[in-house]
Every structure is written in C-alpha cells, then in structure tokens.
Design an enzyme around this catalytic site. Structure first.
Site, mmCIF file in Angstrom:
data_model
loop_
_atom_site.group_PDB
_atom_site.id
_atom_site.type_symbol
_atom_site.label_atom_id
_atom_site.label_comp_id
_atom_site.label_asym_id
_atom_site.label_seq_id
_atom_site.Cartn_x
_atom_site.Cartn_y
_atom_site.Cartn_z
ATOM 1 N N LYS A 81 32.314 54.651 51.230
ATOM 2 C CA LYS A 81 32.360 53.909 50.045
ATOM 3 C C LYS A 81 31.458 52.705 50.446
ATOM 4 O O LYS A 81 31.189 52.281 51.509
ATOM 5 C CB LYS A 81 33.969 53.386 50.340
ATOM 6 C CG LYS A 81 34.196 52.318 48.822
ATOM 7 C CD LYS A 81 35.552 52.055 48.907
ATOM 8 C CE LYS A 81 36.135 51.076 47.773
ATOM 9 N NZ LYS A 81 37.808 50.873 47.812
ATOM 10 N N SER A 156 39.959 51.789 43.359
ATOM 11 C CA SER A 156 38.483 51.208 43.281
ATOM 12 C C SER A 156 37.667 52.301 44.019
ATOM 13 O O SER A 156 36.327 52.306 43.944
ATOM 14 C CB SER A 156 38.321 50.007 43.950
ATOM 15 O OG SER A 156 38.432 50.144 45.360
ATOM 16 N N SER A 180 43.791 51.832 46.259
ATOM 17 C CA SER A 180 42.380 52.230 45.881
ATOM 18 C C SER A 180 41.933 53.452 46.645
ATOM 19 O O SER A 180 40.771 54.109 46.111
ATOM 20 C CB SER A 180 41.605 51.021 46.219
ATOM 21 O OG SER A 180 41.584 49.911 45.424
#
Lengths: 496, 479
Positions: A81, A156, A180
C-alpha cells in the site's frame, strides 16, 4: 491451464520448490496482467518492474545454486500500500502533498519482507492518507472493483484488494485503522487480516491515527494471510507500542474442524441497515461453522452504536497532529508564500484533498481549548466501554462472527456526496480497532448480482491463530476463494 | 538598584529549559552534540519523516528525575508524554512531544542567597520534552538546522516567588550550579543549553493578589534576564503609575535596544491542543528504581559548603569559592585529604590553581597538576625542603608539563639551602655590599634586617632558608 498470477502464494512456493516455474515467470506474468488490467482497475500507483525482474532473476539464481529458500516467501512478489515506506520508492499516500517524496528508509514490515526474500512489485492505490472507505479519495483517481468496474473496491486499501482479487498481485500489505483492510477484502472477495494492535510494528507506516493503525495482509486465502503475518509480526524496538509476545506458527493452527469452539454472533451487528443479502450470507456462514463442530450463539456488544462517533473524534484528533508535518518545508510539495504561515496555508490548501481537510479540521476542533473534555475525552471513555464489551463477550465465546460491511460494494460516486453515510459503512469494523483486537475478513458468498460478501471473524488480542483457524476451516469447507481468485467475474455470474 | 520602587512589589516566575547531558537525543539514536555541520546529526525520527516513530531515551528520564530529586520534587511514578501542536519551521512534526498534565517531577524548591539573605523559591514542576531545530536566516533565504531537534530538554517551572532581578539571577546561578553538580546538564549558555521564559507582574505594596503578568520569551543569557526584568518591572510600574492597566501578553526582549516589546496578546495565544502521545507508552517508574537513584545523588552545593566550613575549618567565603563548581570542590578535597593541611590546600587552590586556570581560560578538567602532585608540593614547603617562591616556580612547571614535584626539585637543584657555611658566606657578602643598611640595623632600625634577608635570598636564587639567613645576619651584625 490457469496462469501463474492466479495462484496463491503457498501454491507458487510449492511450484518453485518443485521446479515447475521460476520467479521470473511469476513476476513477468503479474506484470503482463498489470499491463492488461491496471488501466481499467487503477490498482497500482507505481510499479517496481525493473527491480522486481532483477530480484526475481536473483532468486532464481539462488535457487539454481541450491541455496535453501530464505522463507516460504522467497522469490515471490508482494504489493505494498502506498503508505508503507520502502527505501528509494515513492511513498505518497495517494496525496499530492507528498509528490516527489521518496522514502529514505524501510518500514519494519518492508525490512522483514526483504529479509524473507520477497519481491516488492509495486505500490497500490488508497484513499488519501488512508482516509476513506472506497479509494475514491485518492488524489490520483479511484480504483475500480474487479468484479464490477462501476463499483468501488472499498477502502482505504482498495488498490491492494483490487490487485489481489483482479490477478494483479498475489498478496499485498495494507493498513487498517477502522476497517481499511477487512472492508476492501470483503468488497473484492479476498482475505484480509487486521492484526491485534501492536502485533506488527508500525515503524515506517505513515500514520493516520496512531492508536488505531495496524498493518496486515490482504491475500488470496487464509494460508497466505497466515504465512505473511508470520513474517511481519513481532516486537520491534522502534515502535514502543509493538508487543513483546512470541510469534506463533500461524499455519500450524490451520485445520478442517471447529469442534469445541464457541462462536458468538453479536446481536448489534445484525441490526437495522444491514443489507439482507449480506445478512443471509453471514448467517449461512455461521451455520456452516456449526456444521464444522462449533457452538454458535448470540452475544451482545451494547456500546456498538457509539463506536462510529467515538472513532471519528479520536482518529481525526490524532490525524490532525500526524498530518501537521506535511507543510512543504522539508519534503514533498511546496507552494511558496510570503512568510512561513502563508507557505503552510498555500501548501496545505493545494496539497490535501477535501476529505483529508475535513478530518484535520474535525480533529483540531475536537482537541481545541474548551472542547477537549466534551469530545476527545468522552470518546476515550466510549473506547473503554467498547473494549469492555468485547472482554465480556470473550468470557462467553472464543471468537465472534459478523458481516464485515453492511452492504456489498456500492457504485462509484454513490456516497461521495454524503460523508456521513460513508462513515456509517464502517460501523462493523471500527469497534475492533477501538478495542485493539484482531479481525479477519474471509469471502462468504456472493450477492445475486455477483458481488462478493465477506465474513468477519473477530478474536481477542493476540487471537490471530484462532481467527485464522476459524477462517481456514470455513474457507476449506466452502472454497469460495476458488471462485474469487481464479475465475473472472463473468464466470462466477455464469455459474449462478 | 534592582529593587522596584518601594510602593510596588514584583513577582517573577521562570520557566527554564535545560538541555540534558545525554549521549543521544530524546527519541532517536542521533548524537546530541553542538557544532556539527548543519543537518548532519539527523535521522527519519528527528526529521519527522513520514512513518518514523519516537522511542524514549531512558537516560533522559533518569537525569530529569535526578534533577527532581536534587530539587526536592515529588517524582511521578506514572507520567506520560503529550503532543503540543503549533506550526513553526524549526519544528519537524509541527508538534512537540512534551509533558502536559503528568510531568515527571512535581513541586520542589531551590534555595537562593542574595545580599547575605537566604530565600526558598518553590518550584511548580519539571517536565521532559524535545528541543526544536534552529532557524538560520541568509540574505535572501532561510534554512533550518535540525541537529538540535529532538535533543532532550527539561523544563523547570518556578512559582512566582522571585521578587527582584537579582533574585532571578541568583536563582538561575543556583539552578545551574546544582544541575552541573548532578551531572545533569553542561548548562553551557554559549551552546544554548539553558534558555528561559520569564513571567513577571507588579502590584502595589500591600495588595494580596498578583498583578497581570507579561511573559518574555526566549532569553538565552542570565545577564539578559536581569536586564529584561529590570526594564519590564520599571515599564509596568510606569504604566500603573500613569493609571493604566497591564495587558496580559507575550513580549520579546530586544537586547540591542534594551527594551521589551509586545509580541502577541492573550487573545492571540496559541491553542496547543495537547493530547496524549499515542506513539509512546506512559513512563512507568518503580519506587525501587527511584530509591536507587536517590541513593546515588551527589552532595548538594549548599551542604558541601557547610561541610567544608565544619570539617576543614575554612572561612565561609573560601568554602563558597571552593564549592562553586563541583570539579573544583572535588579537586580541593582530594588535595586536602592527601596532604592533611586544609588551610594550605585551600590557599593553593583558591590562589594559584584558579588564577592559572583563569589566565589560560582553562577548565579544571584540563589541569595537569594532579591532586597528589599539589599535595606533595605542599608537603615539600611544610617540611622546608623548598621555599614558597621555589614552590611557585615548581607549580608553574607542573602546570605546563605535569609531573612529580620532588623529581622536579631534585632535577633542577631547587632544594632549599640550609648549609650554614654557605649562608654565612652570603650574609657576609650582603653586609659588605650594603654597609649603610647594616649601620641602620646596628643603630636600632630592626626592619633593615628584612632588606638584607632579601639580598641573601636573591643571591641564593630563592633557595636559602630565610630563617637561617636571618639568624646568620643577626649573628654577624650583633656579634
């Protein structure tokens, strides 16, 4: 024959060992898949193609020379990420304000991956600074759901989940502050694990809300998630909140049966607002666990209704300080100004997106003079009550079963005009972060429209083995992951 | 000169920031050092890079508690760090990790002495926080040096118990003395180790409530504190006399202009939005740990001074000079114990040692004359092996090159001449060379003898035993 990029890590690890394929072939196949589909999905923000190919060739050379593998992950690619620092790579948190910044150091988890011989394939899209539930808050445009490109992948860590589900990554590391990892895993039909707070060092993770953030794996199945957790978990002196607890062999805990386990269904997690298809899938999953030998009964978590409000005060309060460092003085984007204050204002006005600004302002307000007691302090008290709710529930049961999100993946733009509706979508994941315990998301079926649904397995602090055990037995019994990781969405729809 | 007009009283409180004497910074492993090229003592943590996290330097905690114990504070066994938010270019994170409502040390006191009168100044608290970087301004641009960012700072907050600039000065000197004594800080003002914020108010004599205060920020010399206070107290009195009111505000000291000026009013004061630092666990200390630290405390300067008077029979003044610095006191005690002659040890340290160090602007740590050597030198004088002038010569030699005084005396042939035959010859020569002086003595002018003794000493290049010289002269003049 299925392409290499459609297998799980543990399957490819066995193929490498048997000489059935090479690391270079795996990396090349993934890069091909990315070339084919990233334009549509926008799962990656940055690719490490050259270095990844070179690292794969190096791993193949080691293997050919008869060197024993550095770990079960040796020579296998993993995606990161965009909020995890890796030396020499951009680390932009999908924000304009970090344009041009490259991390000069490795996050703890990245050090662990490198030492394990894993290959860093690229950086995945996310909501800016991990603030969001749909990846629509990325400054570089949204990621799309591989099952339906008109729908969001969740957030997210939406880029990571879309990459894993869409065949663009075998596995990824994401971060989970209020859901997330689990929610995008649920929306995209993969496995996502939010470890216990402190299980994995946060050193090198760009902080959103320090007391809630945790790094975890997004993977094709529970075995891969267990394997990755085994590599990244453990004490790190650079993160004072990291736990000094032995790291078990998570894969050893995986089995077929759930005999003797007591599983609770929190009544509040099956309440109003829950999509009927999601409820049906979660209840069916509970029945499946019963069939595997578990005792299943209802429990209560009475303070659940206050979790979202408490979360959006505490997380934003911490964020308002954590994001203060992005000021254009030392790194990232700068908009010049008349004086330092003017420079800050112009830089931050241009560099942050609207959701980030909203949360900074909300957090600064919650901490401001005269409001601290009413907001921040009260939210901390709610947090304590929520932690006690779980403690009481875990006196009666070993783990909890619940949906991950109240709905399956929604359409792009459906909730962007209504932040509150978006926030409420986190109601089933946030309490786990507030309590600092662990939560696992595993696929538990599809809506009639062919969208994946996730089952959440919540376990007490350091109960990852137990959560993975439940998830694995359920997964082996239902084998939803075979549909999610190998087949295309149209194939699933065709089956139904 | 420094007390305010008698119809007004001033109340002064000081917030003193002291850099701790640790090897590394408060939250990372970077060296805490002064004078390195800009931005060379930095890492992701003290630069506030995205993702970096702090970890607590336990030595900084120990030193802060040690200061608290020396200053009679109560030690908080469970304290914590908080974030203090404000934007400034020298702040890497735009928040400072500090301590808000649970500091390491609570209360405490410090004794000061002004004009012979002793006074106890109460302390409010001592907390631990990180230092900021340093802004540098060039012709057309500015820069920031982050070498200092993250250095451990202890903030010592006093109650408004100080009444005059002299008392404030005495407080700062006493504080510095005790911190250096404890090995807690170098308290080096040139290196910015000590900085201070002043809170000051005045009120009419007899008023029970304190007046409205002004805060003067960022003082970095003690003299500056004294001047700023003198100015500000007069300013406030002037305002009150003219029927005006003091505004609660932050002021800046303009050293060149010699005056304070308004910076920002109470309405514009920062809202620091303190909240607990989530990246750090609370600081937990055990009672046993604190007890062990207490047992390890050095003798405080005041106690040592009293002991020097009692144990060594020194005058108050001498004891004060010798205990002003711990290293000097340690040196004196080592010399005194080795030679057993306390008065001589005190005289040598107070005159020769301090003078020589002062002339060369040296620190006692750099002194080549070991306590054992000075004690031996004192012994040589005591046993009349050498004269006092010779001893000073030997001291000069020791000061430059070190070594053993007895060896130097032997090597240079400096031993005192006690050979009566040789002295007799020198005495005769002196009388012959100065017949009129000899005549004066014989005529009853006894002091004339001293002149002749001086001539003998000079002729012997200081080595003649002066007593034997006087006896020989008397014998020859009177006989």
């Amino acid at each position: 024959m299925a392409r290499l990029s459609s297998f799980a890590l543990h399957e490819l690890s066995a193929k490498l060992a048997a000489g059935e394929c090479s690391s270079v072939e795996i990396v090349n196949d993934l890069l091909d898949a990315i070339a084919e589909r990233n334009g549509e999905l926008h799962a990656y923000l940055w690719l490490n193609a050259e270095e990844a190919r070179a690292a794969a060739a190096e791993a193949d050379r080691r293997r050919a020379a008869g060197e024993s593998p550095r770990s079960p992950l040796d020579g296998l690619p993993v995606a990161l990420k965009d909020n995890l620092s890796a030396r020499g790579q951009p680390c932009g948190c999908a924000s304009r304000i970090l344009e041009g910044y490259r991390a000069p150091y490795d996050a703890h988890v990245v050090e662990r991956l490198r030492a394990a011989g894993a290959i860093l394939l690229g950086r995945t899209n996310m909501d800016e600074f991990a603030m969001g539930s749909s990846t629509e808050n990325s400054a570089y445009g949204p990621t799309r759901n591989p099952w339906d490109s008109e729908r969001v992948p969740g957030g997210s860590s939406g880029g990571a989940a879309a990459a894993v589900a869409g065949g663009l990554a075998l596995a990824a590391l994401g971060s989970d502050t209020g859901g997330s990892i689990r929610q995008p895993a649920s929306f995209c039909g993969c496995v996502g694990l939010k470890p216990t707070y402190g299980r994995v060092s946060r050193y090198g993770l760009v902080a959103y809300a320090s007391s809630l953030d945790q790094i975890g794996p997004i993977a094709r199945d529970t075995r891969d998630a267990a394997r990755l957790l085994g590599i990244i978990a453990g004490r790190d002196a650079r993160d004072s909140t990291s736990l000094d607890a032995a790291v078990p062999d998570y894969e050893a805990a995986l089995g077929e049966r759930l005999d003797g386990l007591r599983l609770g269904l929190p009544r509040e997690y099956f309440g109003a607002g829950l999509d009927p298809e999601v409820e049906r899938a979660a209840r069916a999953a509970a029945e499946q666990c019963r069939a595997l030998g578990a005792e299943v009964f209802e429990v209560e978590l009475p303070h659940t209704p206050y979790a979202v409000a408490a979360y959006y005060l505490l997380a934003t309060a911490e964020a308002s300080a954590n994001l203060a460092r992005f000021d254009g003085v030392r790194y990232g984007r700068r908009v010049e100004g008349e004086d330092p204050t003017d420079l800050y204002q112009r830089t931050r006005a241009a560099g942050f997106g609207p959701e980030v600004k909203r949360r900074i302002i909300l957090g600064a307000f919650a901490l401001s003079h005269g409001y601290y007691d009413a907001y921040y302090l009260r939210a901390q008290k709610v947090r304590t009550l929520i932690r006690r709710d779980f403690e009481a529930a875990f006196e009666r049961c070993d783990a909890l079963l619940a949906p991950v999100a109240p709905t399956p993946a929604y359409r792009l733009g459906e909730k962007t005009d209504n932040p509150l509706a978006m926030y409420l979508g986190d109601i089933l994941t946030i309490p786990v972060n507030l309590a600092g315990i662990c939560g696992l998301s595993v696929p538990c079926g599809f809506t009639p429209g062919g969208l994946p649904i996730g089952l959440q397995i919540i376990a007490p602090a350091l109960g990852e083995e137990r959560a993975l055990r439940v998830g694995h037995a359920y997964e082996q019994a239902t084998r939803w992951m075979e549909k999610t990781s190998h087949a295309s969405p149209s194939a699933i729809r065709g089956q139904r | 000169m420094t007390s305010p007009a008698p119809e007004f009283l001033a109340s002064i409180g000081l917030e003193t920031h002291v850099q701790l004497r640790t090897a590394s910074k408060l939250f990372c492993g970077c060296a805490r050092a002064f004078g390195a090229p800009p931005n060379t003592l930095v890492c992701p943590v003290c630069l506030g890079l995205p993702g970096a996290m702090p970890t607590v330097n336990r030595e900084a905690v120990r030193l802060t508690v040690r200061a608290g114990l020396l200053l009679d504070c109560e030690i908080g066994l469970r304290s914590k760090f908080d974030r203090k938010s404000y934007f400034y270019p020298d702040m890497p994170k735009n928040y400072q990790i500090s301590q808000y409502d649970r500091p390491l040390c609570i209360g405490g006191k410090l004794e000061i002495e002004v004009g012979g009168a002793r006074k106890t100044i109460r302390l409010t608290r001592i907390h631990l926080e990180e230092d900021v970087g340093k802004s540098l301004h060039f012709e057309s641009s500015s820069g920031v040096d982050f070498n200092r960012a993250g250095a451990p700072l202890m903030e010592i907050v006093s109650e408004p118990d100080l009444a005059t600039p002299d008392e404030a000065m005495a407080y700062l000197l006493a504080l510095k003395q005790i911190l250096v004594y404890g090995g807690i800080s170098d308290a080096n003002l040139e290196e910015g180790n000590v900085r201070c914020d002043i809170n000051v108010s005045v009120r009419p004599a007899g008023a029970t409530r304190l007046g409205t205060k002004a805060e003067i920020k960022n003082m970095n010399t003690f003299k500056g504190v004294h001047r700023a206070l003198t100015y500000e107290i007069e300013r406030q009195i002037r305002v009150l006399r003219a029927g005006g009111a003091i505004r609660q505000e932050t002021r800046r000291w303009d050293d060149a202009a010699g005056r304070t000026e308004a910076m920002r009013s109470k309405e514009d004061a920062h809202d620091y939005r303190y909240f607990p630092e989530p990246d750090l666990l609370p600081i937990e200390l055990t009672a046993e740990e604190v007890a062990a630290w207490r047992a390890d405390l050095p003798e405080r300067p005041a106690a040592r001074r009293a002991r020097f008077v009692a144990a060594y029979g020194l005058p108050e003044y001498d004891a004060g000079v010798l205990t002003a610095e711990k290293a000097i006191a340690d040196y004196f005690e080592a010399v005194a114990r080795a030679c057993g002659n306390f008065k001589a040890a005190s005289n040598w340290v107070m005159t020769e040692v301090l003078r020589a160090l002062g002339e060369r602007q040296m620190d006692i740590a750099q002194l080549r004359v070991t306590p054992a050597a000075l004690a031996a030198l004192i012994g040589l004088v005591e046993r009349k092996v050498i004269t006092m002038p010779t001893a000073k010569e030997v001291f000069a030699h020791l000061f430059e090159r070190g070594g053993d005084p007895e060896a130097i005396v032997k090597e240079k042939g400096l031993a005192q001449v006690s050979d009566t035959g040789a002295i007799d010859a020198l005495a005769e020569a002196a009388i012959a060379a100065h017949p009129s002086v000899a005549a004066d003595y014989r005529a009853g002018k006894k002091p004339a003898l001293q002149f002749l003794v001086g001539q003998v000493m000079k002729a012997s290049r200081g080595k003649a035993n002066p007593q034997l010289a006087a006896e020989a002269l008397k014998r020859k003049l009177e006989g």
